[in-house]
Design a protein around this motif. Structure first.
Motif, PDB file in Angstrom:
ATOM      1  N   LYS A  31       0.941  -1.163  -0.103  1.00  0.00           N
ATOM      2  CA  LYS A  31       0.001  -0.019  -0.003  1.00  0.00           C
ATOM      3  C   LYS A  31       0.762   1.064  -0.145  1.00  0.00           C
ATOM      4  O   LYS A  31       2.092   1.225   0.220  1.00  0.00           O
ATOM      5  CB  LYS A  31      -0.935   0.203   1.326  1.00  0.00           C
ATOM      6  CG  LYS A  31      -1.716  -1.200   1.369  1.00  0.00           C
ATOM      7  CD  LYS A  31      -2.819  -1.047   2.556  1.00  0.00           C
ATOM      8  CE  LYS A  31      -3.551  -2.198   2.552  1.00  0.00           C
ATOM      9  NZ  LYS A  31      -4.258  -2.253   3.941  1.00  0.00           N
ATOM     10  N   VAL A  32       0.105   2.456  -0.418  1.00  0.00           N
ATOM     11  CA  VAL A  32       1.030   3.823  -0.365  1.00  0.00           C
ATOM     12  C   VAL A  32       1.142   4.166   1.109  1.00  0.00           C
ATOM     13  O   VAL A  32       0.431   3.765   1.942  1.00  0.00           O
ATOM     14  CB  VAL A  32       0.126   4.612  -1.228  1.00  0.00           C
ATOM     15  CG1 VAL A  32       1.149   6.117  -0.830  1.00  0.00           C
ATOM     16  CG2 VAL A  32      -0.075   4.462  -2.345  1.00  0.00           C
ATOM     17  N   ASN A  33       2.652   4.397   1.446  1.00  0.00           N
ATOM     18  CA  ASN A  33       2.791   4.847   2.748  1.00  0.00           C
ATOM     19  C   ASN A  33       2.727   6.482   2.904  1.00  0.00           C
ATOM     20  O   ASN A  33       3.462   7.114   1.892  1.00  0.00           O
ATOM     21  CB  ASN A  33       4.452   4.415   3.047  1.00  0.00           C
ATOM     22  CG  ASN A  33       4.612   5.049   4.439  1.00  0.00           C
ATOM     23  OD1 ASN A  33       3.936   5.742   5.061  1.00  0.00           O
ATOM     24  ND2 ASN A  33       6.015   4.907   4.573  1.00  0.00           N
ATOM     25  N   PRO A  34       1.871   6.630   3.307  1.00  0.00           N
ATOM     26  CA  PRO A  34       1.428   8.422   3.323  1.00  0.00           C
ATOM     27  C   PRO A  34       2.478   9.284   3.934  1.00  0.00           C
ATOM     28  O   PRO A  34       2.688  10.425   3.732  1.00  0.00           O
ATOM     29  CB  PRO A  34       0.236   8.541   4.005  1.00  0.00           C
ATOM     30  CG  PRO A  34      -0.056   7.552   5.021  1.00  0.00           C
ATOM     31  CD  PRO A  34       0.655   6.162   4.067  1.00  0.00           C
ATOM     32  N   ALA A  35       3.377   8.501   4.965  1.00  0.00           N
ATOM     33  CA  ALA A  35       4.315   9.401   5.459  1.00  0.00           C
ATOM     34  C   ALA A  35       5.750   9.445   4.593  1.00  0.00           C
ATOM     35  O   ALA A  35       6.759  10.074   4.940  1.00  0.00           O
ATOM     36  CB  ALA A  35       4.843   8.762   6.761  1.00  0.00           C
ATOM     37  N   PHE A  36       5.797   8.505   3.497  1.00  0.00           N
ATOM     38  CA  PHE A  36       7.058   8.622   2.496  1.00  0.00           C
ATOM     39  C   PHE A  36       7.199   9.574   1.336  1.00  0.00           C
ATOM     40  O   PHE A  36       5.903   9.648   0.888  1.00  0.00           O
ATOM     41  CB  PHE A  36       7.174   7.119   1.980  1.00  0.00           C
ATOM     42  CG  PHE A  36       8.670   6.944   1.064  1.00  0.00           C
ATOM     43  CD1 PHE A  36       9.634   6.641   2.037  1.00  0.00           C
ATOM     44  CD2 PHE A  36       8.905   7.516  -0.039  1.00  0.00           C
ATOM     45  CE1 PHE A  36      10.862   6.328   1.617  1.00  0.00           C
ATOM     46  CE2 PHE A  36       9.957   7.261  -0.464  1.00  0.00           C
ATOM     47  CZ  PHE A  36      11.107   6.640   0.217  1.00  0.00           C
ATOM     48  N   PRO A  37       7.995  10.228   1.144  1.00  0.00           N
ATOM     49  CA  PRO A  37       8.139  11.265  -0.071  1.00  0.00           C
ATOM     50  C   PRO A  37       8.247  10.588  -1.233  1.00  0.00           C
ATOM     51  O   PRO A  37       9.289  10.870  -1.703  1.00  0.00           O
ATOM     52  CB  PRO A  37       9.423  12.161   0.506  1.00  0.00           C
ATOM     53  CG  PRO A  37      10.113  11.479   1.375  1.00  0.00           C
ATOM     54  CD  PRO A  37       9.225  10.497   2.041  1.00  0.00           C
ATOM     55  N   TYR A  38       7.322  10.156  -1.884  1.00  0.00           N
ATOM     56  CA  TYR A  38       7.443   9.599  -3.297  1.00  0.00           C
ATOM     57  C   TYR A  38       7.765  10.553  -4.115  1.00  0.00           C
ATOM     58  O   TYR A  38       7.142  11.825  -4.093  1.00  0.00           O
ATOM     59  CB  TYR A  38       6.425   8.827  -3.601  1.00  0.00           C
ATOM     60  CG  TYR A  38       5.774   7.743  -2.770  1.00  0.00           C
ATOM     61  CD1 TYR A  38       6.633   6.453  -2.888  1.00  0.00           C
ATOM     62  CD2 TYR A  38       4.939   7.645  -1.705  1.00  0.00           C
ATOM     63  CE1 TYR A  38       6.168   5.366  -2.050  1.00  0.00           C
ATOM     64  CE2 TYR A  38       4.557   6.680  -1.086  1.00  0.00           C
ATOM     65  CZ  TYR A  38       5.317   5.371  -1.271  1.00  0.00           C
ATOM     66  OH  TYR A  38       5.061   4.249  -0.526  1.00  0.00           O
ATOM     67  N   ASN A  39       8.471  10.396  -5.500  1.00  0.00           N
ATOM     68  CA  ASN A  39       9.069  11.224  -6.441  1.00  0.00           C
ATOM     69  C   ASN A  39       8.281  11.087  -7.574  1.00  0.00           C
ATOM     70  O   ASN A  39       8.027   9.780  -8.021  1.00  0.00           O
ATOM     71  CB  ASN A  39      10.376  11.276  -6.652  1.00  0.00           C
ATOM     72  CG  ASN A  39      11.152  11.755  -5.356  1.00  0.00           C
ATOM     73  OD1 ASN A  39      10.716  12.791  -4.701  1.00  0.00           O
ATOM     74  ND2 ASN A  39      12.186  11.268  -5.168  1.00  0.00           N
TER      75      ASN A  39
END
Length: 299
Positions: free
Chosen positions: A218-226
């Motif tokens: 799942k998407v981790n809302p705390a991670f800064p994806y680029n």
């Protein structure tokens, strides 16, 4: 000094010269074994050129599996290619902006609003190859080529200037590009390309899938994806040899031209910018971008 001493000194000199020759021969053989790009990389590192002359090229083709005739689609009364050209002309670092196309309808449209046009072959497999061909048809020499995606009609001139300056100040890189924050709703959209970088701002990988991935799936809302923005710039000498590099497995699997650069061992500088990405990948995106432009009074 005795004749013996003279003779000994001469033998030592010959021995040193022979050693030096062997070292140079071995180095040359190693460069050939590694490939042509090894020589290019060494040449660029030892050069003192500032890469001051910059041309912006907007590659545009009519045929597209996802969106036929995309460059000519109207966005609030103007062809998308015109809106992109107008934004690019505002960049302070560009000495010139041209459109590179294989289609006469696109060429005629662009000449109509005042753009310089370079005709290129239909066989170009991607934007980088089209830029490479256009570069070699220009009458002037340039140090940096900026590939400005025609489907980013709201590209900010400051981003163009940012990737140019990144390449000018990073002599060991042959390529520069930009990323912005990925929106959670775009995490699994294969049309939104993701990018991961190292601690020094060099690209590690690009993917149509979500990277980095995690065990939860799942998407981790705390991670800064680029999110990768399509704009990119190249050292002009590298761009000339790019089409001759053999397509690589990761490039072919992901259908991303940036991966051929990385797989061949070249360095790519990445800058992070704050940008609401509004690229046009499908016909449905046109209505979205028009709504955004009306909301922001950008018509």
């Amino acid at each position: 000094m005795s004749s013996k001493s003279i003779c000994t000194g001469s033998s030592l000199s010959d021995h040193i010269s022979t050693q030096s020759l062997l070292i140079h021969v071995a180095a040359a053989a190693a460069a050939v074994a590694v490939g042509a790009h090894a020589y290019f990389y060494y040449y660029r590192r030892s050069a003192t050129m500032f890469r001051s002359r910059v041309v912006g090229i907007i590659p545009a083709r009519f045929a597209s599996s996802r969106f036929q005739g995309k460059p000519l689609v109207e966005i609030l009364g103007k062809p998308m290619i015109q809106r992109t050209w107008e934004r690019a002309k505002l960049a302070a670092t560009l000495d010139r902006v041209v459109v590179a196309t294989d289609d006469e309808k696109i060429a005629e449209c662009c000449r109509g609003f005042g753009a310089d046009v370079i005709m290129t072959a239909e066989s170009c497999r991607n934007g980088a190859e089209r830029c490479s061909e256009a570069l070699q048809k220009l009458e002037k020499k340039y140090d940096i080529v900026v590939n400005i995606q025609g489907d980013e009609p709201l590209i900010e001139p400051e981003i163009i200037d940012g990737i140019v300056k990144a390449l000018q100040t990073t002599p060991d890189a042959v390529f520069s590009t930009a990323v912005t924050a990925l929106k959670p709703e775009d995490a699994f959209d294969p049309n939104r390309v993701k990018c991961v970088v190292d601690n020094r701002g060099y690209a590690i990988y690009f993917s149509r899938g979500l990277i980095p991935f995690n065990k939860s799936g799942k998407v981790n809302p705390a991670f800064p994806y680029n999110l990768h923005l399509g704009i990119q710039s190249y050292d002009s000498e590298f761009l000339k040899i790019y089409p001759d590099l053999t397509p690589t497995p990761l490039q072919l699997e992901e259908d991303l031209e940036q991966l051929k650069v990385l797989e061949n061992g070249y360095k790519m500088k990445v800058i992070k910018v704050d940008h609401d990405a509004h690229g046009v990948d499908t016909p449905e995106d046109v209505a979205k971008i028009e709504s955004y432009m009306r909301e922001k009074n950008l018509a």
